[in-house]
Enzyme design. Structure first.
Site, PDB file in Angstrom:
ATOM      1  N   GLN A 174       0.824  -1.201   0.000  1.00 29.49           N
ATOM      2  CA  GLN A 174       0.000   0.000   0.000  1.00 29.49           C
ATOM      3  C   GLN A 174       0.864   1.260   0.000  1.00 29.49           C
ATOM      4  O   GLN A 174       0.340   2.365  -0.100  1.00 29.49           O
ATOM      5  CB  GLN A 174      -0.892   0.015   1.248  1.00 29.49           C
ATOM      6  CG  GLN A 174      -1.824  -1.179   1.337  1.00 29.49           C
ATOM      7  CD  GLN A 174      -2.609  -1.238   2.629  1.00 29.49           C
ATOM      8  OE1 GLN A 174      -2.767  -2.306   3.200  1.00 29.49           O
ATOM      9  NE2 GLN A 174      -3.119  -0.113   3.116  1.00 29.49           N
TER      10      GLN A 174
ATOM     11  N   ARG B  42      -8.454  -1.899   8.682  1.00 30.83           N
ATOM     12  CA  ARG B  42      -9.205  -0.756   8.157  1.00 30.83           C
ATOM     13  C   ARG B  42      -9.180   0.425   9.130  1.00 30.83           C
ATOM     14  O   ARG B  42     -10.065   1.255   9.127  1.00 30.83           O
ATOM     15  CB  ARG B  42     -10.638  -1.152   7.841  1.00 30.83           C
ATOM     16  CG  ARG B  42     -11.232  -0.266   6.765  1.00 30.83           C
ATOM     17  CD  ARG B  42     -12.548  -0.797   6.272  1.00 30.83           C
ATOM     18  NE  ARG B  42     -13.078   0.113   5.278  1.00 30.83           N
ATOM     19  CZ  ARG B  42     -13.663  -0.284   4.170  1.00 30.83           C
ATOM     20  NH1 ARG B  42     -13.795  -1.551   3.914  1.00 30.83           N
ATOM     21  NH2 ARG B  42     -14.136   0.589   3.314  1.00 30.83           N
ATOM     22  N   CYS B  43      -8.203   0.456   9.987  1.00 30.60           N
ATOM     23  CA  CYS B  43      -7.944   1.601  10.849  1.00 30.60           C
ATOM     24  C   CYS B  43      -6.650   1.269  11.525  1.00 30.60           C
ATOM     25  O   CYS B  43      -6.580   0.379  12.356  1.00 30.60           O
ATOM     26  CB  CYS B  43      -9.027   1.812  11.901  1.00 30.60           C
ATOM     27  SG  CYS B  43      -8.474   2.943  13.190  1.00 30.60           S
TER      28      CYS B  43
ATOM     29  N   GLU C 181     -12.166   4.425   6.723  1.00 29.67           N
ATOM     30  CA  GLU C 181     -12.181   3.647   7.951  1.00 29.67           C
ATOM     31  C   GLU C 181     -13.295   4.048   8.908  1.00 29.67           C
ATOM     32  O   GLU C 181     -13.563   3.329   9.877  1.00 29.67           O
ATOM     33  CB  GLU C 181     -10.811   3.696   8.634  1.00 29.67           C
ATOM     34  CG  GLU C 181     -10.396   5.061   9.114  1.00 29.67           C
ATOM     35  CD  GLU C 181      -8.988   5.070   9.740  1.00 29.67           C
ATOM     36  OE1 GLU C 181      -8.110   4.367   9.229  1.00 29.67           O
ATOM     37  OE2 GLU C 181      -8.809   5.771  10.738  1.00 29.67           O
TER      38      GLU C 181
END
Lengths: 167, 792
Positions: free
Chosen positions: B223, B373-374, B743
């Site tokens: 990423q 996702r966070c 998120e």
């Protein structure tokens, strides 16, 4: 030991020499270089590798290539025709039913069989129908919408709106 | 209704444009890392430890090397010769690439097998014989702090315990004083368990080293390709792989969610082997390896307290955390923030005192603390504050919606200084909650709840009104390994008015190819269809820190707008030149400059771009391109009001989410369809830890659910039909007024769901439930308060 097999993939005859242990998904991805069929797990749990074998959806990561001898396989590469995209491909695009795209080929091929058996599924029938295919991105709302849209399109019915209800 | 400034044809901000990237994905033409095939490529598989903590007495590769097609077996001792057996984590801790003597968690990499085919590599892996001497692992973070606990990181000189760091923020004395004088105090111990992002594509790479050119091309699931290139140069610079000799290509990524930020040992081994052999090396994890060895999220043990008045005014909060990081601190936090942005945990409420403290420890679990996702611990913080707000409301006898309304920060009080040091940029919390309550029919549900209770049926309504903090971040405070967390955009417009734009971020499904084009279309008036977006190639894209923690729109999205504005300024100069007027006499509408008061006299952006190549003013640089590195002045603070309606079966304890309404505020919206899609997906990753997902270890250190057969990723059946909506409070400091959103739903949903389930059974004496709330856990809790005894 190597075994000769013949199979039809997306309408084209292929022959291959494979080890008995070769998985169908590897035959498709590596021998035939069709990489639209993905591998997401090793336990037939995620459905990313779903293809159609003689019209029935199957997880190609847990089927041996030799078991596909003499069969007809459809992968995502075989969904579109000279007339254009398959209604499910169109439905997934128009309804934003994919984010990363990794589960998408398997999800659409599963839906092909689902709509063949049940052309007018309810939301609940769709949800149960795709429960063997995991998607980590979309939350499934729009996949349900996409399949409903394709269902209408395949029967020449009035098409549902593809505008998001986000107010 | 979202007002668009551009026509549908231009497709700037606010249009629900269909995605440009879809065409390849729906036709099986995506290019994911396992699709990369290079001539002469070899395959790598990894031998992993069956023990959580053991000495390696011997590794015998003889049998493996006898298998035709097995080329090599690489161990830690081999890498040690090149000083490549350890690597830094993103938090400046250290992590083994391959061990030389001790394994620290089950499934840790022990040796790598290189072969001509992936099946043979797997055969080789099975044939490597490793002789271990198992030791008793430390699996409980509280026990890890016992003075007699074994010191796990004995590789660190002078280390005498398992403590990693202590962190604190807030005014301790002021907070303690309020607590000691408060009318009401509520307190709860809670665990936010280990979970795994489980993107449907696992991690992998193809490392391709060219001996002649001394050049590495690294295709990998990352990423953050630029940051990874720098890390590779830091790890391998001493063997000649300096940064200009490294090209990282992040192809299409099959979901990231933070799990593809870290550098995993497999990547480094593949690079080392390619470097030594000159052959391209492919390494693709299988699902079990992914679930069992890659970085995990959460694992925070929180003691949360809230103090307030008896009429329901929140006055102070106090959080104490024990963070289980496994055997190394492999978080991907900005370096000054060991607990990430946990200090957002004072929430959406107007009060002046808070104190938070955290300690981190080593255990014999895989590296932990990355993301789900966070990445920056906002989920843990929001769970604590939103649970405590509900507990406080119950204690003072107020409806949880009313109590929130009475305690919210008011929209006119922004920017708002939080007691832990944040400056919230903007928000309208009252409007969001009111919209959610109207959508779900809150008052009627409360009536229905009472009616159903009379029939012995349990219905619960749970609220979460969270404040998020995303868009890291301002260079003065935010860096990873010293690299400031700005991000970048480069726009190159061709003579015919079509463009390519490149970014330091990397989409993993977020739709950047569409949304970035919309931002540029908004600013420059070129149709978004004419703008191609490219990311993920460090040779071509400008430097940036990548896509995670909802930072792409706040940073690179802003950079896109700023770069486009530079171009618009240039276009204006060209327009003034061509129309022989001064710049002050020109006005802009999307797609053209026109003379004030004489709109028939105008030049389209395409004409101006063409002129930049064919007829530009004397003294002006030719061409039409711009680059911008955007350093955000502040983070962005999205918010949301979520309401969950849950039904609990009074006999089986089965839990069903009947409805879930999510109202999100992420500032100005680039593409409503994509924002909604992000919210849908995030909500399913919110119900997952709330009700289904948890990685479970036994005392011996075995992971008990390390496959998709038993790690319960929600299917379409578990995932409810989400109802979504928005309010818009623009970020005042952001060029396009946008905030991050990816998120938010994962952060906001779990407490709404838990609050709903607790609410359904609160009349029976249940005050709190630990996540994941499963029917069996609920059954045990209800039995403990005597419910089943009475009804039996």
């Amino acid at each position: 030991m190597a075994i000769d097999i013949k199979l039809k993939v997306n309408g084209t005859e292929h022959s291959a020499t494979v080890e008995p242990r070769t998985l169908l998904v590897h035959l498709i991805r590596e021998n035939l270089s069709m990489t639209g069929t993905h591998i997401g797990c090793d336990t037939s749990s995620c459905g990313a590798c779903t293809v159609l074998i003689d019209g029935k959806s199957a997880k190609s990561c847990t089927i041996l290539a030799v078991q596909a001898n003499g069969k007809e396989i459809t992968t995502v590469e075989g969904m579109a025709t000279a007339e254009g995209l398959h209604p499910l491909q169109e439905g997934f695009h128009l309804n934003h039913a994919l984010h990363c795209g990794f589960c998408t080929p398997g999800m659409m091929l599963r839906a092909v069989e689902l709509l063949e058996k049940n052309p007018n599924p309810t939301e609940e029938e769709i949800r149960w129908g795709i429960a063997g295919n995991l998607c980590r991105c979309t939350g499934y709302n729009n996949i349900v919408k996409a399949i409903q849209w394709a269902s209408a399109k395949m029967q020449d019915k009035e098409l549902p709106s593809t505008e998001p209800e986000f107010v | 209704m979202i007002k668009c400034k551009t026509s549908k044809e231009i497709g700037g901000m606010g249009h629900s444009k269909k995605r440009k990237e879809d065409a390849r994905f729906i036709q099986g033409k995506g290019n994911y890392v396992d699709d990369v095939k290079l001539p002469g490529m070899l395959y790598m598989d990894i031998v992993r430890s069956p023990y959580a903590y053991a000495k390696i007495k011997n590794i015998d590769a003889t049998k493996a090397l006898e298998i035709p097609g097995v080329i090599a077996v690489v161990t830690g001792k081999d890498l040690e010769k090149y000083n490549l057996h350890w690597m830094p984590t993103l938090m400046s801790d250290t992590q083994m690439v391959l061990p030389t003597d001790t394994v620290m968690y089950q499934a840790q990499e022990v040796a790598a097998v290189i072969a001509t085919d992936r099946y043979i590599a797997r055969d080789g892996k099975e044939a490597v014989m490793v002789d271990y001497e198992p030791m008793d692992p430390v699996m409980d973070p509280f026990e890890a702090l016992n003075p007699d606990a074994p010191v796990l990181r004995s590789d660190k000189e002078g280390k005498t315990d398992n403590h990693i760091w202590n962190w604190k923020v807030g005014d301790k004395e002021k907070t303690e004083e309020i607590f000691s004088n408060a009318d009401v105090v509520v307190k709860q111990q809670m665990h936010i368990p280990r979970i795994h992002v489980a993107s449907i594509e696992t991690c992998g790479c193809v490392a391709s080293y060219d001996k002649v050119e001394n050049h590495l091309t690294m295709y990998m699931t990352t990423q953050a390709p630029h940051a990874i290139r720098t890390v590779i140069a830091l790890v391998a610079g001493h063997v000649g792989l300096t940064e200009e000799k490294i090209r990282v290509i992040s192809p299409d990524i099959g979901g990231g969610f933070g799990g593809k930020v870290p550098v995993y040992p497999g990547y480094v081994i593949a690079i080392a082997v390619s470097f030594l052999t000159g052959a391209p090396i492919k390494w693709i994890e299988d699902r079990s390896e992914n679930l069992q060895a890659d970085s995990f999220a959460r694992d925070y043990h929180i003691t949360a307290e809230m103090a307030g008045t008896s009429d329901g005014k929140i006055q102070a909060t106090r959080f104490k955390v024990l963070a289980d990081h496994g055997y190394t601190d492999a978080s991907a936090n900005p370096s000054k923030f060991p607990t990430g942005l946990f200090s957002i945990g004072t929430g959406s409420y107007d009060y002046g005192a808070a104190y938070m403290e955290a300690d981190a420890v080593y255990t014999n679990k895989p590296p932990g603390g990355v993301a789900y996702r966070c990445s920056f611990r906002v989920t843990e913080a929001v769970h604590a504050i939103e649970r405590m707000t509900d507990m406080f409301a119950r204690k003072v006898g107020k409806d949880p919606a009313q109590l929130r309304m009475e305690n919210f920060i008011k929209k006119e009080d922004f920017p708002w200084a939080s007691p832990t040091g944040w400056s919230y940029d903007s928000g309208d919390y009252h409007a969001g909650l009111q919209k959610a309550m109207d959508a779900i029919g809150y008052d009627d549900l409360r009536k229905e709840q009472l009616e159903l209770r009379k029939e012995g049926k349990f219905l619960g309504i749970g609220i979460s009104t969270f404040t998020e903090v995303v868009g890291a971040g301002p260079a003065q405070d935010f860096d990873i390994l010293g690299i400031k967390m700005f991000d970048s955009a480069e726009i190159r417009v061709h003579p015919t008015g079509k463009a390519i734009a490149r970014f330091g971020t990397k989409s993993q499904g977020q739709g950047h190819e569409t949304t970035y084009a919309q931002i540029i279309a908004e600013e420059l008036g070129i149709p978004m269809e004419h703008i191609q977006i490219e990311e993920g190639d460090t040779d071509t894209a400008p430097y940036g820190l990548g896509t995670y923690a909802s930072r792409s729109t706040p940073t690179a999205g802003a950079a896109a707008a700023m770069a486009a504005r530079k171009l618009r300024d240039k276009a204006k100069k060209i327009a003034a030149f061509l129309m022989e007027v001064s710049e002050e006499d020109l006005d802009w509408e999307p797609g053209k400059f026109f003379v004030k008061g004489a709109p028939e006299k105008s030049k389209t952006i395409q004409e101006l771009i063409f002129a930049a190549y064919t007829n530009h003013p004397p003294g002006m640089e030719g061409g039409f391109e711009a680059v911008h590195y955007y350093d955000p002045p502040n983070l962005t603070f999205p918010s949301g009001a979520y309401i969950c309606v849950a039904e609990v079966d009074a006999e089986t304890c089965d839990i069903k989410v009947r409805r879930f309404v999510a109202i999100d505020d992420c500032g100005n919206i680039i593409n409503p369809m994509i924002v909604q899609g992000q919210v849908h997906g995030g909500l399913t990753q919110g119900i997952a830890p709330a009700m289904y997902e948890e990685l479970i270890y036994d005392k011996a250190g075995n992971i008990l659910n390390g496959t998709f057969m038993d790690y319960l990723v929600p299917t379409a059946v578990e995932s409810p039909s989400w109802e979504t909506g928005h309010t818009i409070t623009p970020a005042p400091h952001h060029p396009i007024g946008a905030k991050g959103v990816g998120e938010s739903p994962t952060v906001g949903a779990p407490p709404a769901i838990v609050n709903a389930i607790v609410d359904a059974v609160s009349h029976l004496g249940i005050k709190h439930l630990e996540i994941p709330v499963t029917p069996f856990k609920l059954y045990k809790e209800l039995k403990a308060v005597g419910y089943f005894n009475e009804t039996a």
